[in-house]
Design a protein around this motif. Structure first.
Motif, PDB file in Angstrom:
ATOM      1  N   VAL A   1     -10.608  -1.266   8.443  1.00 27.63           N
ATOM      2  CA  VAL A   1     -10.713  -0.841   6.746  1.00 27.63           C
ATOM      3  C   VAL A   1     -10.409   0.281   6.397  1.00 27.63           C
ATOM      4  O   VAL A   1     -11.654   1.032   7.172  1.00 27.63           O
ATOM      5  N   LEU A   2      -9.564   0.944   5.665  1.00 24.66           N
ATOM      6  CA  LEU A   2      -9.413   1.679   4.906  1.00 24.66           C
ATOM      7  C   LEU A   2      -9.964   2.303   3.770  1.00 24.66           C
ATOM      8  O   LEU A   2      -8.888   1.607   3.140  1.00 24.66           O
ATOM      9  N   LYS A   3     -10.755   3.136   2.959  1.00 25.78           N
ATOM     10  CA  LYS A   3     -10.741   3.414   1.951  1.00 25.78           C
ATOM     11  C   LYS A   3     -10.127   4.188   1.045  1.00 25.78           C
ATOM     12  O   LYS A   3     -10.196   5.467   1.594  1.00 25.78           O
TER      13      LYS A   3
ATOM     14  N   SER B   1      -5.095 -13.520   1.671  1.00 23.64           N
ATOM     15  CA  SER B   1      -5.265 -12.150   1.514  1.00 23.64           C
ATOM     16  C   SER B   1      -6.872 -11.617   2.274  1.00 23.64           C
ATOM     17  O   SER B   1      -7.419 -12.139   3.207  1.00 23.64           O
ATOM     18  N   PHE B   2      -6.199 -10.247   2.214  1.00 22.86           N
ATOM     19  CA  PHE B   2      -6.570  -9.220   3.869  1.00 22.86           C
ATOM     20  C   PHE B   2      -8.434  -9.367   3.313  1.00 22.86           C
ATOM     21  O   PHE B   2      -9.253  -9.506   3.518  1.00 22.86           O
ATOM     22  N   THR B   3      -8.236  -8.812   2.464  1.00 27.50           N
ATOM     23  CA  THR B   3      -8.913  -8.061   1.761  1.00 27.50           C
ATOM     24  C   THR B   3     -10.398  -9.384   1.209  1.00 27.50           C
ATOM     25  O   THR B   3     -11.478  -8.699   1.469  1.00 27.50           O
TER      26      THR B   3
ATOM     27  N   ILE C   1       8.220  -2.783  -2.636  1.00 26.06           N
ATOM     28  CA  ILE C   1       6.507  -1.590  -2.581  1.00 26.06           C
ATOM     29  C   ILE C   1       4.759  -2.027  -2.549  1.00 26.06           C
ATOM     30  O   ILE C   1       5.659  -3.223  -3.286  1.00 26.06           O
ATOM     31  N   ASP C   2       4.720  -2.014  -1.614  1.00 26.49           N
ATOM     32  CA  ASP C   2       2.808  -2.497  -1.919  1.00 26.49           C
ATOM     33  C   ASP C   2       2.459  -1.167  -1.127  1.00 26.49           C
ATOM     34  O   ASP C   2       2.737   0.045  -0.664  1.00 26.49           O
ATOM     35  N   ASP C   3       1.243  -1.099  -1.194  1.00 24.54           N
ATOM     36  CA  ASP C   3       0.005  -0.186  -0.680  1.00 24.54           C
ATOM     37  C   ASP C   3      -0.212  -0.256   0.311  1.00 24.54           C
ATOM     38  O   ASP C   3      -0.027   0.850   1.414  1.00 24.54           O
ATOM     39  N   PHE C   4      -0.767  -0.614   1.135  1.00 23.88           N
ATOM     40  CA  PHE C   4      -1.007  -1.217   2.490  1.00 23.88           C
ATOM     41  C   PHE C   4      -0.168  -2.256   3.233  1.00 23.88           C
ATOM     42  O   PHE C   4      -0.088  -3.657   2.681  1.00 23.88           O
ATOM     43  N   LEU C   5      -0.527  -2.085   4.229  1.00 18.90           N
ATOM     44  CA  LEU C   5       0.642  -3.422   4.932  1.00 18.90           C
ATOM     45  C   LEU C   5      -0.600  -3.181   6.242  1.00 18.90           C
ATOM     46  O   LEU C   5      -0.794  -2.442   6.962  1.00 18.90           O
ATOM     47  N   ALA C   6      -0.659  -4.614   6.409  1.00 18.31           N
ATOM     48  CA  ALA C   6      -1.810  -5.089   7.984  1.00 18.31           C
ATOM     49  C   ALA C   6      -1.790  -6.259   8.754  1.00 18.31           C
ATOM     50  O   ALA C   6      -0.869  -5.983   9.048  1.00 18.31           O
ATOM     51  N   ASN C   7      -1.830  -8.041   8.101  1.00 18.49           N
ATOM     52  CA  ASN C   7      -1.409  -8.427   8.889  1.00 18.49           C
ATOM     53  C   ASN C   7       0.395  -8.956   8.312  1.00 18.49           C
ATOM     54  O   ASN C   7       0.529 -10.075   9.556  1.00 18.49           O
ATOM     55  N   GLY C   8      -0.128  -8.438   7.297  1.00 23.85           N
ATOM     56  CA  GLY C   8       2.119  -8.808   6.680  1.00 23.85           C
ATOM     57  C   GLY C   8       2.185  -9.872   6.104  1.00 23.85           C
ATOM     58  O   GLY C   8       2.586 -10.942   5.352  1.00 23.85           O
ATOM     59  N   CYS C   9       0.385 -10.299   5.592  1.00 24.92           N
ATOM     60  CA  CYS C   9       0.682 -11.901   4.796  1.00 24.92           C
ATOM     61  C   CYS C   9       1.403 -11.340   2.699  1.00 24.92           C
ATOM     62  O   CYS C   9       2.290 -12.617   2.941  1.00 24.92           O
ATOM     63  N   ALA C  10       1.442 -10.372   2.412  1.00 21.96           N
ATOM     64  CA  ALA C  10       1.091 -10.097   1.164  1.00 21.96           C
ATOM     65  C   ALA C  10       3.076 -10.558   1.785  1.00 21.96           C
ATOM     66  O   ALA C  10       3.654 -10.796   0.612  1.00 21.96           O
ATOM     67  N   LEU C  11       3.555  -9.285   2.340  1.00 20.37           N
ATOM     68  CA  LEU C  11       4.652  -9.004   2.251  1.00 20.37           C
ATOM     69  C   LEU C  11       5.934 -10.286   2.670  1.00 20.37           C
ATOM     70  O   LEU C  11       6.412 -10.840   2.379  1.00 20.37           O
TER      71      LEU C  11
ATOM     72  N   ILE D   1      -5.251   6.197  -3.943  1.00 19.73           N
ATOM     73  CA  ILE D   1      -4.293   4.726  -4.588  1.00 19.73           C
ATOM     74  C   ILE D   1      -5.066   3.580  -5.544  1.00 19.73           C
ATOM     75  O   ILE D   1      -4.834   3.450  -6.539  1.00 19.73           O
ATOM     76  N   ASN D   2      -6.402   3.212  -4.653  1.00 19.75           N
ATOM     77  CA  ASN D   2      -7.064   1.630  -4.738  1.00 19.75           C
ATOM     78  C   ASN D   2      -7.277   1.851  -6.202  1.00 19.75           C
ATOM     79  O   ASN D   2      -7.775   0.399  -6.863  1.00 19.75           O
ATOM     80  N   HIS D   3      -8.250   3.267  -6.698  1.00 21.64           N
ATOM     81  CA  HIS D   3      -8.906   2.916  -8.364  1.00 21.64           C
ATOM     82  C   HIS D   3      -8.548   3.971  -8.896  1.00 21.64           C
ATOM     83  O   HIS D   3      -7.897   3.515 -10.138  1.00 21.64           O
TER      84      HIS D   3
ATOM     85  N   GLU E   1       0.291   1.899   6.493  1.00 21.28           N
ATOM     86  CA  GLU E   1       0.615   0.999   6.624  1.00 21.28           C
ATOM     87  C   GLU E   1      -0.317   1.006   8.482  1.00 21.28           C
ATOM     88  O   GLU E   1      -1.115   2.198   9.106  1.00 21.28           O
ATOM     89  N   LYS E   2      -1.288  -0.664   8.600  1.00 21.94           N
ATOM     90  CA  LYS E   2      -2.142  -0.347   9.869  1.00 21.94           C
ATOM     91  C   LYS E   2      -1.106  -0.986  11.274  1.00 21.94           C
ATOM     92  O   LYS E   2      -1.287  -1.965  11.536  1.00 21.94           O
ATOM     93  N   GLY E   3      -0.859   0.236  12.007  1.00 24.40           N
ATOM     94  CA  GLY E   3      -0.059   0.053  13.214  1.00 24.40           C
ATOM     95  C   GLY E   3      -0.906  -0.567  14.429  1.00 24.40           C
ATOM     96  O   GLY E   3       0.357  -1.258  15.141  1.00 24.40           O
TER      97      GLY E   3
HETATM   98  P1  5GP Z   1      -2.499  -8.515   4.736  1.00 22.40           P
HETATM   99  O1  5GP Z   1      -0.998  -8.684   4.322  1.00 22.40           O
HETATM  100  O2  5GP Z   1      -0.418  -7.087   5.586  1.00 22.40           O
HETATM  101  O3  5GP Z   1      -3.145  -8.635   5.840  1.00 22.40           O
HETATM  102  O4  5GP Z   1      -2.593  -7.006   3.818  1.00 22.40           O
HETATM  103  C1  5GP Z   1      -1.815  -6.579   2.927  1.00 22.40           C
HETATM  104  C2  5GP Z   1      -2.875  -6.153   1.304  1.00 22.40           C
HETATM  105  O5  5GP Z   1      -4.279  -6.121   2.028  1.00 22.40           O
HETATM  106  C3  5GP Z   1      -2.551  -4.749   1.182  1.00 22.40           C
HETATM  107  O6  5GP Z   1      -1.928  -5.261  -0.236  1.00 22.40           O
HETATM  108  C4  5GP Z   1      -4.172  -4.179   0.378  1.00 22.40           C
HETATM  109  O7  5GP Z   1      -3.754  -4.673  -0.741  1.00 22.40           O
HETATM  110  C5  5GP Z   1      -5.068  -4.647   1.108  1.00 22.40           C
HETATM  111  N1  5GP Z   1      -5.148  -4.064   2.626  1.00 22.40           N
HETATM  112  C6  5GP Z   1      -5.189  -4.467   3.638  1.00 22.40           C
HETATM  113  N2  5GP Z   1      -5.988  -4.019   4.880  1.00 22.40           N
HETATM  114  C7  5GP Z   1      -6.258  -3.113   3.176  1.00 22.40           C
HETATM  115  C8  5GP Z   1      -7.362  -1.430   3.766  1.00 22.40           C
HETATM  116  O8  5GP Z   1      -7.610  -1.432   5.300  1.00 22.40           O
HETATM  117  N3  5GP Z   1      -7.646  -1.381   3.072  1.00 22.40           N
HETATM  118  C9  5GP Z   1      -7.239  -1.249   2.108  1.00 22.40           C
HETATM  119  N4  5GP Z   1      -7.740  -0.442   1.035  1.00 22.40           N
HETATM  120  N5  5GP Z   1      -6.191  -2.292   1.307  1.00 22.40           N
HETATM  121  C10 5GP Z   1      -6.227  -3.113   2.701  1.00 22.40           C
END
Ligand code: 5GP
Length: 197
Positions: free
Chosen positions: A19-21, A98-100, A123-133, A26-28, A155-157
């Motif tokens: 997790v990257l804060k 939700s990842f978080t 547009i979104d702030d983070f891409l992790a597992n891609g569920c939101a997208l 960006i987030n707060h 993006e968390k590559g």
């Molecule tokens: P995904 O659906 O791609 O797994 O995660 C995307 C969403 O999870 C983003 O919209 C973001 O809100 C949150 N997220 C995922 N990983 C991180 C992270 O490392 N740091 C933060 N601040 N948010 C994250």
């Protein structure tokens, strides 16, 4: 995008569990001049695309998406997270893990605000597992809207989302791609992107 990478190196905090804060810009607290520079970079990267609407998801995507929409001079629509199934035929609806927050959300967008004539930039702030997208792409598909591209701040590559999206042939522009990060040392390595400023 060097400006964003430098800012992440300076003010980002690497937490355990990948997790990257980025709460301070960006987030707060949101750094609007930085968002404006990010929006300009996406304008350049998606030049020539007939974008008439920006689509994001609440809550953390809204701030960036609003500045991006301002750059294109188009509206922004945010998908809403609903806790219960909403049996409302006026909405498109899908589910997102939700990842978080480790929850499953029902996500909706009104049929009034996403239609087959829309050419959207997601547009979104983070891409992790891609569920939101994947959820936003599903809503766009239900509406028959054309997805012109996807812009992500970070993006968390090392998580699979980016690869999943690129495999679908969608233009995905992540302004910073974190290749690896170390919670013990705070070291962050970014993926080189030669066509980015
Ligand atoms: P995904 O659906 O791609 O797994 O995660 C995307 C969403 O999870 C983003 O919209 C973001 O809100 C949150 N997220 C995922 N990983 C991180 C992270 O490392 N740091 C933060 N601040 N948010 C994250």
């Amino acid at each position: 995008m060097k400006l964003l990478e430098d800012r992440i190196r300076r003010d980002g905090i690497v937490r355990e569990g990948g997790v990257l804060k980025v709460d301070s810009f960006i987030n707060h607290q949101m750094d609007i001049p930085l968002f404006r520079e990010m929006a300009r970079e996406w304008k350049r990267l998606f030049a020539g695309k007939p974008i008439n609407k920006v689509l994001t998801i609440e809550a953390s995507g809204i701030g960036i998406a609003a500045i991006v929409a301002s750059e294109w001079n188009v509206p922004v629509v945010f998908a809403k997270k609903a806790m219960s199934i909403n049996l409302d035929y006026d909405n498109y609806e899908t589910q997102i893990q939700s990842f978080t927050h480790k929850k499953i959300y029902n996500v909706i967008v009104s049929k009034k605000f996403l239609t087959a004539s829309d050419h959207i930039l997601i547009i979104d702030d983070f891409l992790a597992n891609g569920c939101a997208l994947m959820g936003l792409l599903e809503l766009a598909k239900e509406a028959g809207a054309t997805v012109e591209g996807i812009g992500i701040a970070v993006e968390k590559g090392f998580q699979p989302g980016g690869e999943l999206i690129r495999a679908r042939g969608i233009q995905l522009e992540s302004l910073a791609i974190v290749e690896s990060m170390d919670a013990a040392t705070g070291e962050i390595v970014f993926r080189p992107q030669p066509h980015h400023h």
